[in-house]
Scaffold this motif. Structure first.
Motif, PDB file in Angstrom:
ATOM      1  N   ILE A  75      32.961  42.188  52.496  1.00  0.00           N
ATOM      2  CA  ILE A  75      33.683  40.947  52.783  1.00  0.00           C
ATOM      3  C   ILE A  75      32.711  39.845  53.178  1.00  0.00           C
ATOM      4  CG2 ILE A  75      35.357  39.892  54.356  1.00  0.00           C
ATOM      5  CD1 ILE A  75      36.793  42.621  54.415  1.00  0.00           C
ATOM      6  N   ILE A  76      31.710  40.191  53.973  1.00  0.00           N
ATOM      7  CA  ILE A  76      30.721  39.181  54.378  1.00  0.00           C
ATOM      8  C   ILE A  76      30.001  38.621  53.155  1.00  0.00           C
ATOM      9  CG2 ILE A  76      28.541  38.851  55.603  1.00  0.00           C
ATOM     10  CD1 ILE A  76      29.558  40.788  57.729  1.00  0.00           C
ATOM     11  N   GLU A  77      29.643  39.474  52.194  1.00  0.00           N
ATOM     12  CA  GLU A  77      28.987  38.992  50.974  1.00  0.00           C
ATOM     13  C   GLU A  77      29.935  38.126  50.162  1.00  0.00           C
ATOM     14  OE1 GLU A  77      26.751  41.573  48.513  1.00  0.00           O
ATOM     15  OE2 GLU A  77      25.938  42.769  50.184  1.00  0.00           O
ATOM     16  N   GLY A  78      31.219  38.481  50.149  1.00  0.00           N
ATOM     17  CA  GLY A  78      32.188  37.663  49.432  1.00  0.00           C
ATOM     18  C   GLY A  78      32.347  36.297  50.060  1.00  0.00           C
ATOM     19  N   VAL A  79      32.390  36.238  51.378  1.00  0.00           N
ATOM     20  CA  VAL A  79      32.516  34.950  52.067  1.00  0.00           C
ATOM     21  C   VAL A  79      31.289  34.078  51.803  1.00  0.00           C
ATOM     22  CG1 VAL A  79      32.686  33.839  54.336  1.00  0.00           C
ATOM     23  CG2 VAL A  79      34.028  35.902  53.856  1.00  0.00           C
ATOM     24  N   ALA A  80      30.143  34.705  51.680  1.00  0.00           N
ATOM     25  CA  ALA A  80      28.912  33.948  51.471  1.00  0.00           C
ATOM     26  C   ALA A  80      28.947  33.128  50.186  1.00  0.00           C
ATOM     27  CB  ALA A  80      27.716  34.906  51.462  1.00  0.00           C
ATOM     28  N   VAL A  81      29.698  33.568  49.167  1.00  0.00           N
ATOM     29  CA  VAL A  81      29.749  32.831  47.906  1.00  0.00           C
ATOM     30  C   VAL A  81      31.057  32.046  47.751  1.00  0.00           C
ATOM     31  CG1 VAL A  81      28.242  34.505  46.788  1.00  0.00           C
ATOM     32  CG2 VAL A  81      30.716  34.812  46.645  1.00  0.00           C
ATOM     33  N   ALA A  82      31.940  32.125  48.753  1.00  0.00           N
ATOM     34  CA  ALA A  82      33.217  31.415  48.674  1.00  0.00           C
ATOM     35  C   ALA A  82      32.974  29.912  48.781  1.00  0.00           C
ATOM     36  CB  ALA A  82      34.146  31.892  49.778  1.00  0.00           C
ATOM     37  N   LYS A  83      33.713  29.127  47.988  1.00  0.00           N
ATOM     38  CA  LYS A  83      33.513  27.681  48.006  1.00  0.00           C
ATOM     39  C   LYS A  83      34.533  26.944  48.853  1.00  0.00           C
ATOM     40  CE  LYS A  83      36.075  26.612  43.750  1.00  0.00           C
ATOM     41  NZ  LYS A  83      35.970  25.994  42.393  1.00  0.00           N
ATOM     42  N   TYR A  84      35.584  27.619  49.305  1.00  0.00           N
ATOM     43  CA  TYR A  84      36.611  26.950  50.114  1.00  0.00           C
ATOM     44  C   TYR A  84      36.466  27.318  51.589  1.00  0.00           C
ATOM     45  CZ  TYR A  84      38.831  25.867  45.645  1.00  0.00           C
ATOM     46  OH  TYR A  84      39.090  25.394  44.379  1.00  0.00           O
ATOM     47  N   ASP A  85      37.012  26.444  52.457  1.00  0.00           N
ATOM     48  CA  ASP A  85      36.887  26.631  53.911  1.00  0.00           C
ATOM     49  C   ASP A  85      37.850  27.667  54.476  1.00  0.00           C
ATOM     50  OD1 ASP A  85      34.892  24.726  54.071  1.00  0.00           O
ATOM     51  OD2 ASP A  85      36.309  23.076  54.391  1.00  0.00           O
ATOM     52  N   VAL A  86      38.900  27.957  53.733  1.00  0.00           N
ATOM     53  CA  VAL A  86      39.870  28.963  54.188  1.00  0.00           C
ATOM     54  C   VAL A  86      39.736  30.187  53.289  1.00  0.00           C
ATOM     55  CG1 VAL A  86      42.306  29.529  54.472  1.00  0.00           C
ATOM     56  CG2 VAL A  86      41.459  27.264  55.131  1.00  0.00           C
ATOM     57  N   VAL A  87      39.633  31.348  53.941  1.00  0.00           N
ATOM     58  CA  VAL A  87      39.400  32.595  53.219  1.00  0.00           C
ATOM     59  C   VAL A  87      40.514  33.576  53.569  1.00  0.00           C
ATOM     60  CG1 VAL A  87      37.839  34.557  52.927  1.00  0.00           C
ATOM     61  CG2 VAL A  87      36.906  32.253  53.220  1.00  0.00           C
ATOM     62  N   ALA A  88      41.006  34.269  52.540  1.00  0.00           N
ATOM     63  CA  ALA A  88      41.974  35.346  52.743  1.00  0.00           C
ATOM     64  C   ALA A  88      41.370  36.649  52.244  1.00  0.00           C
ATOM     65  CB  ALA A  88      43.279  35.053  52.021  1.00  0.00           C
ATOM     66  N   VAL A  89      41.811  37.744  52.856  1.00  0.00           N
ATOM     67  CA  VAL A  89      41.329  39.076  52.482  1.00  0.00           C
ATOM     68  C   VAL A  89      42.535  39.973  52.261  1.00  0.00           C
ATOM     69  CG1 VAL A  89      40.011  41.103  53.226  1.00  0.00           C
ATOM     70  CG2 VAL A  89      39.182  38.811  53.791  1.00  0.00           C
ATOM     71  N   MET A  90      42.489  40.769  51.190  1.00  0.00           N
ATOM     72  CA  MET A  90      43.535  41.762  50.968  1.00  0.00           C
ATOM     73  C   MET A  90      42.954  42.972  50.266  1.00  0.00           C
ATOM     74  SD  MET A  90      45.766  40.074  47.831  1.00  0.00           S
ATOM     75  CE  MET A  90      47.067  41.285  48.031  1.00  0.00           C
ATOM     76  N   ASP A  91      43.650  44.094  50.350  1.00  0.00           N
ATOM     77  CA  ASP A  91      43.192  45.321  49.697  1.00  0.00           C
ATOM     78  C   ASP A  91      43.539  45.291  48.212  1.00  0.00           C
ATOM     79  OD1 ASP A  91      42.272  46.211  52.113  1.00  0.00           O
ATOM     80  OD2 ASP A  91      43.964  47.567  52.502  1.00  0.00           O
ATOM     81  N   ALA A  92      42.823  46.102  47.458  1.00  0.00           N
ATOM     82  CA  ALA A  92      43.044  46.155  46.012  1.00  0.00           C
ATOM     83  C   ALA A  92      44.014  47.266  45.603  1.00  0.00           C
ATOM     84  CB  ALA A  92      41.715  46.360  45.300  1.00  0.00           C
ATOM     85  N   ASP A  93      44.551  48.023  46.542  1.00  0.00           N
ATOM     86  CA  ASP A  93      45.337  49.203  46.191  1.00  0.00           C
ATOM     87  C   ASP A  93      46.832  48.929  46.088  1.00  0.00           C
ATOM     88  OD1 ASP A  93      45.953  48.766  48.815  1.00  0.00           O
ATOM     89  OD2 ASP A  93      45.160  50.667  49.567  1.00  0.00           O
TER      90      ASP A  93
END
Length: 873
Positions: A75-93
Motif C-alpha cells: 500500500i505504501i508503494e501504491g500511495v507513492a505513485v498516486a496522483k490524487y490527494d485522497v486515497v482509498a484502499v480495498m481488498d481484491a477478493d
C-alpha cells in the motif's frame, strides 16, 4: 470524484475481472479516479490480467519483487505513485462492496474527516460467510485495538484517507493492518475518523493469505504503537534471562524455607536477589537498544517500582496457593514466579525500557497506564479477597446474612443479600463473603466508564476508571464487603441513567434510574442525596423541567419505592428504629464544628492530589457554566457533586462525620478530574503541575494498598504487627478462645457463654472464625445492658445465666465496665476473675496480637429494660 484507489494483490487472478468490472460500472464515482494495483509477486497470472485492463482503463500496475509479501509495504508503494490527494484502499477478493466506495470517499474529499473506514462492527454492518474462528479472531483484534484507538473495526481493509498521512507512518511499518498505523498518526491531535457500515463477504475464489504469523505480527504491531518494546527478539532474551533468574530465585527460596524462615522472608529475599540479577542482564542484553549503557537513576527507580509491585503481588499469589489451596511452598513458588515474571516483563517493556522512537502520544500512554493499573488492581483484589482475613465490620455483615431479614437496624439489607449470594455460591469463607464486593467494584467501573464516555470521550473514560481504581474509597469498595461496596456501584449506575435521562433525553433511561436508585437506597440511605440533586436539577434546568409533565420520573420513583419497600416494612414493624438511628447520627456525639475534619476525610478518600484536583475540577465546570459553554453538562456535574457535598458540609458544622461517608459523591466529578489530565496544555501552570503530580500519587497509592495487604496477610520482615494488634487476626484469636473454652469446660463441666465486649466487632469475628463443634454460644455486650446494634435484636437481654461466662475484649478496659461508665462488671458477674491476656502467634511463630479475656462463674442479670434495644443510641 478525484481519488486514487489502491488494491493490493497476491494470487487473485480469478477476482480481477469481476472486481474491476463492478468498479467501472458505478456511475456515482465519475471518471476522474485512478486504480493502482500493487501486485506482490503473484504466481497465478494476476499481473497479466491487470495489464489487459491497463490498456483500456485508468489502471496502473505496480509490481513488487520483495523477498516476503507484505500488505503494508504494498500500500505504501501504491500511495507513492498516486496522483490524487485522497486515497482509498480495498481488498481484491470481492469481500468489499464497490458500491460503498462513494460513501467512503466523499467525507474525505469534502474535508469533513481525515479517515473513513468501512466497518463490519457498527450498526448496519456485518460479516457474511466467515467461519466462526475467523470472525472471533477479527473481533478480538478489533477489541484489542480499541485500547489505543476509538474505532470499532481497526482491522478493516476497506478505508480512505488523506495522502499526506502516509508520510507519518514509521519506516519499519509492516504487516497486514496498515489502517492501525494510520489511526495512530495523529499523535496528541486526534484524527477525524468516521466509520461507515459495510457488508463484508467471504471470498469466493482463491485462498486467504492470513496465517498465525500474521496474527502474531498484528499483536506486536499493537504493542509497538502503544509504546512498548515487546518483540520476539526482546521476549526471547527476556525469557532466557528469566529462566536463569528462576534458578537463583528458587534456590534461595528453598534454602531459606528449609532454614525455618517465614514465607514472607523467604520469598522477598529470593525475589530481590533474582530481580537484581535479571535487571543487570536485561538492561545490558534484552533491552540494550533502549538502555544508555550506564546506570540511569530514573530508569533504575522505575525498575524498583515495577519490582516492588511484582514482589507484593507474588506474595499475594503465594499466600493464595499455600493458605487457600494448601499447596506445598516448594511447589507454590513456581506459579508465583511465572505470574510475576509477566508483570515484570510488561513493566519493563512499557515503563522501565519504553519505546522512544516512534514515541506514543501522551493520550496513548495514559490509556495503556489505565489498562495496566486497573488490571493490576483487579488482580490484587481477586487474590486478596480469598487470603486476607475479614475485618470485624465484614464479619458483622456476614452475621446479617445468618439472620436474614427485610432490613436491619443500622443498614439496609443489600449487603446481607450479596453475602448470602456469595456464600451460597462459594461457601462460608473470605472469598464467598467478599464476592459481592468484587462484583460491585467491576460494576462501578463499568458504569463510570460509560458515564464518562457520555460526558467527554473514551480516553477520559479510561482515565476515570483509573482514578476510581486508585483513590482509597474506590479501591476499598471493590475489596471489602461493606454497605459502601454496593452503594458505590449503585451511585455510578444512577448517575449514568440520570445523565441519559436528563441530558440525553432518553425516556427509557428513567426505568434504569428507578432500578439503580432503588438498589442504591437498599445499600445505604446516603444515595437518597442523588434524589434531592435530581429534583434540584429538574427545577433549575429549563429543558429538564419538561420531565415534570411526563410520567417517566414518577414511574422511576415508584420502582425505587417498590424496591425499597422491605426497609419500610421493617421500620414499621420496629417502631421506625433504623430511620431514627440514621437521622440522629449526625452531630449526636459532640456538637462541635468539624468542617476541618471533613476536609481531612476527603483528602483520605481522594488522596491529597485528588482533593486539589477535585477543587480545580469544580472550578473548571463552574467557569464553563458561567461562560455558557456546555451549560447543561456543567450544571449536571455541579449539582450532582455540589448538593451531596453541601449536605455533608452543613452536617459537619454540628458534629463529626464518618470518614468514608463522602466517598461516592465524587463519582460525578471524577470524569472532569480525568478530563483535565488529558487537557493539561489548556490550563494554567498550577493545574499542569497538579496533573504531573498524579503520576507519583498513583504509584504511591498502589504501593500502599499492595504493601498493606501483603503486611496483613504474609507480613513484612522486620516490621511487627503492632498496628493490627486489636482489630485484626481474629482467625488465630478465635482458635485461642476455643482453647480457653475447652479449658473451662474441663474444669467446670460446662461450656461457657462467650461474650464479645464490643458493640458487635468481637462477637461477629468470633462467630465467623469459630470451628468448634458444637459451635460456641456467642453474645455481645448487650448482655450487660449496653446497646449493640443488631445484637440487641438477635440476642435480647437475659435475666441471668448460670453457666460460666468468658468475656473477650480488644483492650483490658473493655472487660471492666458495662452499662454505663460508672457501672462495674463485678456487680453483674458471679465471682469474676481477673483480666488475663494471651499472646497470639501465627503458625510460623510470628507474634500477631494480644488477646484479653476474663472468666466468671455466671451472670446475675441486667436491670436494663429490654425496650432499650429500640433506642437509636
Amino acid at each position: 470524484m478525484q481519488f486514487s484507489l489502491i488494491i493490493p494483490t497476491l494470487n487473485e487472478a480469478d477476482n480481477i475481472d469481476p472486481l474491476l468490472t463492478s468498479i467501472f460500472s458505478l456511475n456515482d464515482l465519475g471518471n476522474q479516479f485512478e486504480i493502482i494495483i500493487v501486485d506482490d509477486h503473484s504466481a497465478d497470472g494476476t499481473p497479466d490480467k491487470i495489464k489487459q485492463w491497463q490498456r483500456t482503463h485508468n489502471v496502473h500496475l505496480v509490481e513488487r519483487n520483495a523477498h516476503q509479501p507484505d500488505l503494508t509495504a504494498s500500500i505504501i508503494e501504491g500511495v507513492a505513485v498516486a496522483k490524487y490527494d485522497v486515497v482509498a484502499v480495498m481488498d481484491a477478493d470481492l469481500s468489499h462492496s464497490p458500491e460503498k466506495l462513494a460513501a467512503l470517499i466523499q467525507p474525505v474529499l469534502a474535508n469533513q474527516y481525515d479517515i473513513t473506514i468501512g466497518s463490519r462492527y457498527i450498526p448496519g454492518g456485518d460479516t457474511i460467510g466467515w467461519p466462526f474462528y475467523r470472525l472471533w479472531l477479527s473481533r478480538a483484534g478489533g477489541w484489542l485495538a480499541r485500547a489505543i484507538c476509538d474505532v470499532n473495526d481497526a482491522t478493516s481493509g476497506f478505508f480512505a484517507f488523506r495522502k499526506e498521512f502516509i508520510h507519518r507512518i514509521t519506516d519499519n511499518a509492516r504487516g497486514y493492518k496498515i489502517l492501525l498505523e494510520l489511526l495512530m498518526t495523529g499523535g496528541n491531535q486526534p484524527l477525524r475518523v468516521k466509520e461507515i457500515p459495510i457488508h463484508f463477504r467471504n471470498r469466493l475464489h482463491g485462498t486467504s493469505k492470513l496465517s498465525l504469523s500474521h496474527h502474531l505480527a498484528y499483536l506486536q504491531q499493537l504493542i509497538i504503537l502503544a509504546g512498548g518494546t515487546i518483540s520476539f527478539h526482546t521476549a526471547s532474551r527476556f525469557a532466557i534471562v528469566g529462566f536463569l533468574g528462576v534458578f537463583i530465585d528458587v534456590f534461595i527460596f528453598q534454602w531459606l524455607t528449609g532454614q525455618g524462615a517465614s514465607l514472607a522472608t523467604a520469598h522477598i529475599s529470593s525475589f530481590i536477589a533474582a530481580a537484581s540479577f535479571n535487571y543487570t542482564l536485561n538492561s545490558k542484553w534484552s533491552f540494550r537498544l533502549h538502555h544508555a549503557g550506564h546506570l540511569q537513576w530514573n530508569q533504575f527507580s522505575r525498575f524498583l517500582i515495577v519490582g516492588i509491585f511484582a514482589m507484593l503481588l507474588r506474595g499475594a499469589i503465594l499466600a493464595w496457593l499455600v493458605y487457600t489451596w494448601n499447596i506445598a511452598t516448594e511447589w507454590a513458588i513456581f506459579p508465583a514466579i511465572i505470574a510475576t515474571a509477566i508483570v515484570n516483563y510488561l513493566g519493563s517493556a512499557f515503563y522501565v525500557f519504553p519505546r522512544t522512537k516512534p514515541a506514543a502520544s501522551t493520550d496513548t500512554h495514559w490509556r495503556i497506564a489505565a489498562i495496566g493499573i486497573v488490571g493490576f488492581v483487579i488482580l490484587l483484589r481477586l487474590v486478596y479477597i480469598s487470603v486476607a482475613q475479614l475485618i470485624p465490620d465484614e464479619a458483622y455483615y456476614w452475621q446479617y446474612a445468618q439472620h436474614m431479614d427485610l432490613s436491619f437496624f443500622d443498614h439496609p439489607p443489600m449487603v446481607a443479600w450479596l453475602i448470602w449470594l456469595g456464600t451460597t455460591l462459594a461457601g462460608h469463607n473470605e472469598f464467598g463473603v467478599r464476592l459481592g464486593a468484587f462484583a460491585s467494584g467491576l460494576i462501578a467501573m463499568g458504569y463510570l466508564y460509560t458515564f464518562a464516555c457520555n460526558l467527554y470521550d473514551k480516553s477520559t473514560a479510561m482515565r476515570s476508571v483509573l482514578l476510581l481504581a486508585i483513590v482509597p474509597f474506590g479501591f476499598a469498595a471493590g475489596l471489602a464487603i461493606t454497605p459502601d461496596a454496593p452503594l458505590v456501584a449503585a451511585w455510578a449506575a444512577t448517575l449514568y441513567y440520570l445523565e441519559r435521562a436528563l441530558l440525553a433525553n432518553r425516556s427509557q433511561a428513567w426505568f434504569g434510574v428507578g432500578i439503580a436508585f432503588g438498589i442504591g437506597i437498599l445499600s445505604k440511605y446516603t444515595l437518597g442525596l442523588l434524589g434531592i440533586a435530581a429534583l434540584i436539577f429538574i427545577l433549575v434546568d429549563a429543558t429538564a423541567r419538561y420531565w415534570l409533565r411526563r410520567p417517566h420520573p414518577y414511574l422511576a420513583v415508584l420502582i425505587a419505592l417498590i424496591l425499597f419497600s422491605p426497609v419500610i416494612i421493617w421500620n414499621i414493624e420496629n417502631d421506625w428504629a433504623s430511620f431514627a438511628f440514621q437521622t440522629t447520627r449526625v452531630g449526636k456525639v459532640h456538637h462541635e464544628l468539624s468542617t476541618h475534619k471533613l476536609l481531612l476525610q476527603i483528602a483520605i478518600m481522594l488522596t491529597p492530589v485528588g482533593l486539589v484536583a477535585a477543587a480545580f475540577a469544580l472550578r473548571s465546570v463552574t467557569l464553563s457554566y458561567c461562560q455558557r459553554e456546555e451549560v447543561r453538562k456543567a450544571l449536571f456535574i455541579i449539582i450532582f457533586t455540589g448538593v451531596p457535598l453541601a449536605v455533608f458540609f452543613v452536617a459537619s458544622v454540628f458534629g463529626p462525620l464518618r470518614f468514608h461517608w463522602t466517598g461516592p459523591l465524587w463519582l460525578a466529578l471524577i470524569p472532569t478530574m480525568a478530563w483535565m489530565i488529558g487537557k493539561r496544555d489548556q490550563f494554567k501552570h498550577a493545574v499542569n503541575w497538579l496533573n504531573t503530580a498524579w503520576q507519583p500519587m498513583i504509584i504511591v497509592s498502589l504501593l500502599t494498598y499492595a504493601f498493606i495487604l501483603h503486611y496483613a496477610t504474609l507480613g513484612i520482615p522486620g516490621l511487627p504487627y503492632q498496628f493490627l494488634n486489636e482489630h485484626y487476626f481474629w482467625k488465630e484469636a478465635t482458635a485461642e478462645v476455643e482453647k480457653i473454652s475447652d479449658e473451662i469446660k474441663q474444669v467446670t463441666g460446662e461450656t461457657p457463654v462467650v461474650v464479645g465486649m464490643s458493640k458487635w466487632s468481637v462477637a461477629s469475628a468470633l462467630a465467623f472464625y469459630g470451628n468448634s463443634h458444637p459451635p460456641l454460644e456467642i453474645r455481645s455486650r448487650n448482655l450487660f445492658g449496653e446497646h449493640a446494634s443488631m445484637y440487641s435484636y438477635w440476642y435480647p437481654d437475659e435475666s441471668s445465666i448460670h453457666q460460666p461466662i468468658l468475656l473477650v475484649g480488644m483492650k483490658p478496659r473493655a472487660l471492666e465496665k458495662a452499662g454505663s461508665p460508672s457501672e462495674n462488671l463485678e456487680n453483674k458477674l458471679v465471682n469474676p476473675g481477673k483480666i488475663n491476656s494471651r499472646i497470639i502467634y501465627r503458625h510460623d511463630g510470628i507474634v500477631l496480637r494480644t488477646l484479653y479475656y476474663r472468666i466468671a462463674e455466671g451472670y446475675r442479670g441486667s436491670s436494663i429494660n429490654t425496650d432499650k434495644r429500640l433506642s437509636p443510641q
